[in-house]
Design a protein around this motif. Structure first.
Motif, PDB file in Angstrom:
ATOM      1  N   ALA A 247       0.842  -1.205   0.000  1.00  0.00           N
ATOM      2  CA  ALA A 247       0.000   0.000   0.000  1.00  0.00           C
ATOM      3  C   ALA A 247       0.868   1.242   0.000  1.00  0.00           C
ATOM      4  O   ALA A 247       0.896   2.017   0.966  1.00  0.00           O
ATOM      5  N   THR A 248       1.600   1.434  -1.085  1.00  0.00           N
ATOM      6  CA  THR A 248       2.400   2.641  -1.229  1.00  0.00           C
ATOM      7  C   THR A 248       1.506   3.799  -1.641  1.00  0.00           C
ATOM      8  O   THR A 248       0.368   3.616  -2.076  1.00  0.00           O
ATOM      9  N   TYR A 249       2.044   5.007  -1.503  1.00  0.00           N
ATOM     10  CA  TYR A 249       1.279   6.197  -1.902  1.00  0.00           C
ATOM     11  C   TYR A 249       0.889   6.119  -3.375  1.00  0.00           C
ATOM     12  O   TYR A 249      -0.253   6.414  -3.735  1.00  0.00           O
ATOM     13  N   ALA A 250       1.817   5.679  -4.229  1.00  0.00           N
ATOM     14  CA  ALA A 250       1.520   5.592  -5.659  1.00  0.00           C
ATOM     15  C   ALA A 250       0.432   4.564  -5.933  1.00  0.00           C
ATOM     16  O   ALA A 250      -0.464   4.784  -6.756  1.00  0.00           O
ATOM     17  N   SER A 251       0.475   3.410  -5.241  1.00  0.00           N
ATOM     18  CA  SER A 251      -0.545   2.381  -5.475  1.00  0.00           C
ATOM     19  C   SER A 251      -1.906   2.835  -4.976  1.00  0.00           C
ATOM     20  O   SER A 251      -2.943   2.499  -5.560  1.00  0.00           O
ATOM     21  N   VAL A 252      -1.931   3.603  -3.890  1.00  0.00           N
ATOM     22  CA  VAL A 252      -3.205   4.151  -3.395  1.00  0.00           C
ATOM     23  C   VAL A 252      -3.820   5.070  -4.443  1.00  0.00           C
ATOM     24  O   VAL A 252      -5.026   5.027  -4.719  1.00  0.00           O
ATOM     25  N   LEU A 253      -2.996   5.895  -5.060  1.00  0.00           N
ATOM     26  CA  LEU A 253      -3.513   6.835  -6.056  1.00  0.00           C
ATOM     27  C   LEU A 253      -4.010   6.134  -7.316  1.00  0.00           C
ATOM     28  O   LEU A 253      -4.834   6.681  -8.042  1.00  0.00           O
ATOM     29  N   ARG A 254      -3.533   4.917  -7.580  1.00  0.00           N
ATOM     30  CA  ARG A 254      -3.994   4.176  -8.761  1.00  0.00           C
ATOM     31  C   ARG A 254      -5.342   3.507  -8.537  1.00  0.00           C
ATOM     32  O   ARG A 254      -5.979   3.065  -9.478  1.00  0.00           O
ATOM     33  N   SER A 255      -5.793   3.439  -7.313  1.00  0.00           N
ATOM     34  CA  SER A 255      -7.072   2.797  -7.008  1.00  0.00           C
ATOM     35  C   SER A 255      -8.232   3.622  -7.548  1.00  0.00           C
ATOM     36  O   SER A 255      -8.303   4.835  -7.342  1.00  0.00           O
ATOM     37  N   GLU A 256      -9.160   2.967  -8.233  1.00  0.00           N
ATOM     38  CA  GLU A 256     -10.339   3.669  -8.757  1.00  0.00           C
ATOM     39  C   GLU A 256     -11.184   4.238  -7.618  1.00  0.00           C
ATOM     40  O   GLU A 256     -11.737   5.345  -7.728  1.00  0.00           O
ATOM     41  N   ALA A 257     -11.314   3.487  -6.523  1.00  0.00           N
ATOM     42  CA  ALA A 257     -12.118   3.963  -5.399  1.00  0.00           C
ATOM     43  C   ALA A 257     -11.514   5.231  -4.800  1.00  0.00           C
ATOM     44  O   ALA A 257     -12.231   6.184  -4.478  1.00  0.00           O
ATOM     45  N   VAL A 258     -10.210   5.263  -4.672  1.00  0.00           N
ATOM     46  CA  VAL A 258      -9.551   6.459  -4.120  1.00  0.00           C
ATOM     47  C   VAL A 258      -9.677   7.625  -5.091  1.00  0.00           C
ATOM     48  O   VAL A 258      -9.904   8.768  -4.683  1.00  0.00           O
TER      49      VAL A 258
END
Length: 856
Positions: A247-258
């Motif tokens: 759960a890196t910052y970059a992976s969080v930003l790639r989430s459609e829900a986020v």
């Protein structure tokens, strides 16, 4: 290679980059194509990439997904009821790229595709977003039918027909009329929210697919329809952030829900930035809500009022409480309920009260309706609009434009269901319904005995049609005057929409349930007209006579127009039975009743109807005198459909008197104001066919008559027998004088004359093709409707005035003006007005004073 925008050969100017083949003939066409893409797609077709450093959205290539296209969907210029057409989205669509690609692939190969998923997962939004961007053939049409407010399965076919603008015809079942309307051009039908009447939806879909070989259907439901040939695409949650070390910052930003949370939070608080410090809390919010779009949007709307950490804490407590209390429901449903419950708990007491009471209005609400249902809860009327705006800000109601561009709101289905549960639990449901019933009864009361020229009450009640239908169901067991009033209003509204079977069903049920009532007379008169419109002339005559008897018996308490309304229904029954002398006698009495009653428009309309009856008895001189008296009043004050009917009668009288020039001018006048796709256009086209036949223009007469005949066959609307006899006898006389080959020649060309092109040909604006300038000098690239709007702009009319003149929405007029600007490369209304005045001057028609004012 041809231009993708206009079809003209491309040039080097249209190259996007040196060395690449040109897609457009010019930079202007490239810009127009770009505007259409951005208009039809919103901001993006799928997930919006976010810069990992700033959490800001970055530009993306709209053409990057090879399976999804953004070509503009073609819709007719004269759109029907607003909810029947795909409207532009008001916010950014996030995510679902894989689902969009799957939809594109599946719908190319199957005829029925069902989007299945839980409530709040975004089935409706995905379906609409996909249909806006799906590549269809040039002759395809995309139509939407919303079923959320429908509760009675027996009303499914009439509801669908009304949403699509399909009018019911005498002797043709509603399902047959619907199938015929959908069997022409290639159509994609979107049926939204099928789950609560799923058996009826399955039967309707199966029947339509059997009868309409070119039809494709996209349905949304919480379960599969189980129709043969159905393909099912199950819709799950938006993509969620990873757990743990991934759960890196970059992976969080790639989430459609986020991404959805961040976008909706920015719409609530423009200064919001998804920083690394809060990314973990936002990711956990999205996980707790299972990636359900509706729940995420509700939570995101709290940004600006609460820190993200408090949103997570409040949401967690509510979810835990609800999960512990109910172990039987699906997890995502429990969590969606928790999100709604928590949003409700954060409202102040006044907002909670109005939230609960608004849930009784399934068809949406404006300020007046909101005030009515909240009055019993002691919410001050002047506070209602402020509270509505507060609920909209928190996404507990959404704004929507109703008919006639009225500002309206509605609650989404899951949110409204929660509100109804609260009303049940607090014992407020009877009080809230009573407030709605009192308000709707007041709206329906003027329709219990409506004069021909008074349609303001009808237009006002049209906005509340779904709420009115619900009110009729609430009161069906009362056996009261109120129930009959509501049912009469609903039946009159559906009759106005030409949904005759549904109108008769509602009214017949109410008349049986309320055998004695002070408002029964008006209901009987309407029931008589409905019976006559379905060729049930014996029943129509019986009902009309009973209505007249009641009106005469109540003469000491009733108003004069109530007796006139009953007499008018009786005259209609006589006309249906072809007893023209009896119809003349009744209309004469009708005029005696209304003359002197300070109802000039009503008197004028009854004079016109008497003139029509006199035309059939051969009393032409008296009929012409009546028309000379009433036509100026009708043209100045009546709705357009009354004016078209009166002009047709006047044209028929001129024909009967042998004044061919006056007949042609009158029929053309009638056709100028009639929508090209309406039945009002058929009678003047046939009148102009008779004029052409009398002048020896054989091929023109045959082409006009055969084209009108084709349109009547499609709509299953035969002409009145006497009028049809006039048309056929004129063609027969022409054929006898000039031979039969001309009629055959005209008939072979009938398929090229339809809609705007038929109107343009009938008005001598064109020769039936699209390559030559019409006789009036207008540009051939404009449709007849666009030419008409350009002339009205030259007269100095505003969009709203043009919409009222043409009986269209201001949005439709604006769309036509945009098309005119693109086709003629003009930038402003002033340039359009100057162009139209120049066209008239070149054609030998001097501009009017209004036209000069319009360009000054």
């Amino acid at each position: 290679m041809n231009c993708e925008n206009c079809g003209q050969p491309t040039t080097t100017e249209g190259r996007a980059r040196p060395g690449r083949p040109a897609k457009f003939c010019s930079n202007a066409c490239r810009q127009r194509a770009f505007r259409r893409r951005t208009t039809s797609q919103g901001v993006a077709a799928g997930a919006q990439p976010v810069d990992a450093r700033t959490a800001e959205p970055v530009p993306m290539d709209l053409g990057g997904n090879g399976d999804v296209h953004e070509d503009e969907l073609r819709t007719p210029s004269s759109a029907g009821p607003l909810h029947g057409w795909l409207q532009p989205s008001l916010d950014v669509f996030i995510g679902r790229r894989r689902e969009l690609a799957s939809l594109s692939r599946l719908l190319r190969s199957v005829r029925l595709l069902t989007l299945v998923g839980p409530g709040g997962v975004g089935k409706t939004r995905l379906a609409l977003e996909f249909m806006r961007g799906w590549t269809t053939r040039q002759d395809a049409v995309v139509r939407l039918v919303e079923l959320e407010a429908l509760r009675d399965r027996d009303h499914l076919v009439p509801h669908t027909a009304a949403a699509l603008g399909v009018r019911e015809r005498p002797g043709l079942p509603a399902l047959d009329a619907l199938a015929r309307a959908l069997s022409g051009p290639r159509t994609v039908l979107v049926l939204d929210n099928c789950e609560h009447i799923i058996d009826a939806c399955a039967e309707l879909i199966a029947a339509l697919l059997r009868r309409c070989p070119r039809l494709r259907i996209l349905a949304t439901s919480r379960e599969a329809l189980r129709v043969p040939g159905e393909s099912v695409l199950r819709l799950g949650e938006l993509t969620l952030p990873h757990y743990g070390a991934q759960a890196t910052y970059a992976s969080v930003l790639r989430s459609e829900a986020v991404q959805l949370f961040a976008e909706r939070a920015r719409s609530r608080a423009p200064e919001f930035r998804l920083t690394p410090d809060m990314a973990g809390a936002v990711a956990e919010i999205c996980r707790r809500l299972d990636g359900l779009p509706l729940a995420i949007e509700l939570a995101a709307r709290r940004v600006g009022s609460l820190p993200v950490s408090q949103i997570l804490a409040g949401l967690g407590d509510r979810l835990t409480l609800l999960t512990d209390g109910s172990r039987t429901g699906p997890r995502r449903h429990r969590e969606l309920g928790a999100a709604v419950e928590w949003s409700y708990a954060l409202l102040d007491p006044a907002e909670q009260t109005i939230f609960r009471h608004l849930s009784v209005l399934a068809g949406g609400f404006g300020t007046e309706g909101s005030q009515a249902v909240c009055a019993a809860a002691d919410v001050p009327a002047h506070e209602v609009l402020r509270l509505l705006c507060a609920l909209e800000t928190k996404s507990l109601v959404v704004s929507a434009h109703g008919p006639h561009d009225a500002a309206r709101f509605r609650q989404l289905g899951p949110i409204r269901s929660y509100g109804l549960e609260l009303l049940h639990s607090t014992g407020e449901l009877p009080v809230a319904r009573e407030g709605a019933l009192a308000w709707l009864t007041g709206l329906a009361r003027p329709l219990s005995s409506m004069t021909p020229g008074d349609e303001m009450a009808l237009r006002q009640l049209e906005r509340e049609q779904e709420n009115l239908a619900a009110a009729v169901e609430w009161t069906v067991h009362e056996g009261s005057d109120r129930h009959l009033l509501l049912a009469t209003g609903l039946a009159r509204l559906r009759h106005h929409q030409e949904q005759v079977t549904g109108s008769r069903r509602v009214l017949d049920t109410a008349l049986r349930a309320v055998p004695e009532s002070e408002v029964r007379r008006g209901a009987l008169a309407l029931a008589a007209r409905l019976a006559c419109s379905q060729a049930d002339d014996a029943e129509g005559l019986r009902l009309a006579k009973e209505s007249v008897a009641r009106a005469r018996g109540q003469a000491h308490t009733s108003q004069p127009w109530e007796l006139a309304d009953a007499l008018d229904a009786l005259a209609v029954a006589h006309l249906t039975r072809r007893d023209f002398p009896a119809a003349v006698r009744v209309y004469r009495e009708c005029l005696e009743v209304v003359i002197g009653g300070n109802q000039s428009l009503t008197t004028a309309i009854y004079r016109h109807r008497l003139a029509w009856a006199l035309l059939h008895t051969g009393d032409l001189k008296e009929a012409l005198g009546l028309m000379e008296d009433c036509l100026p009043v009708i043209r100045a004050e009546a709705p357009r459909r009354h004016e078209c009917a009166a002009l047709h009668t006047s044209g028929a009288l001129h024909l009967a008197l042998g004044d061919i020039d006056a007949a042609e001018a009158t029929f053309a006048d009638s056709l100028h104001g009639a929508p090209a796709d309406s039945l009002h256009a058929l009678y003047p086209v046939e009148g102009l066919a008779i004029v052409a036949a009398e002048r020896g223009e054989v091929q023109r007469a045959a082409r006009l008559a055969s084209s009108a005949e084709l349109l009547r066959a499609r709509a299953s609307v035969p002409a009145e027998p006497e009028w049809n006899r006039w048309v056929q006898e004129a063609l027969a006389r022409t054929g006898a004088r000039h031979g039969k080959m001309a009629r055959v020649s005209g008939a072979t060309a009938e398929h090229r004359l339809d809609g705007d092109r038929l109107v343009a040909y009938a008005l001598r604006l064109a020769d039936g093709g699209t390559s030559q300038r019409g006789r009036e000098g207008m540009a051939p690239e404009l449709t007849a409707r666009e030419q008409q709007i350009a002339l009205l702009v030259a007269e100095g009319m505003s969009n709203r005035e043009i919409a009222e003149r043409l009986e269209r929405s201001t949005a439709t007029v604006a769309s036509h003006l945009s098309s005119i600007r693109d086709k003629l490369a003009l930038r402003s209304r002033t340039q359009i007005a100057l162009w139209a005045v120049a066209q008239l001057r070149d054609a030998g028609h001097p501009p009017t004073d209004q036209g000069q004012r319009g360009v000054s």
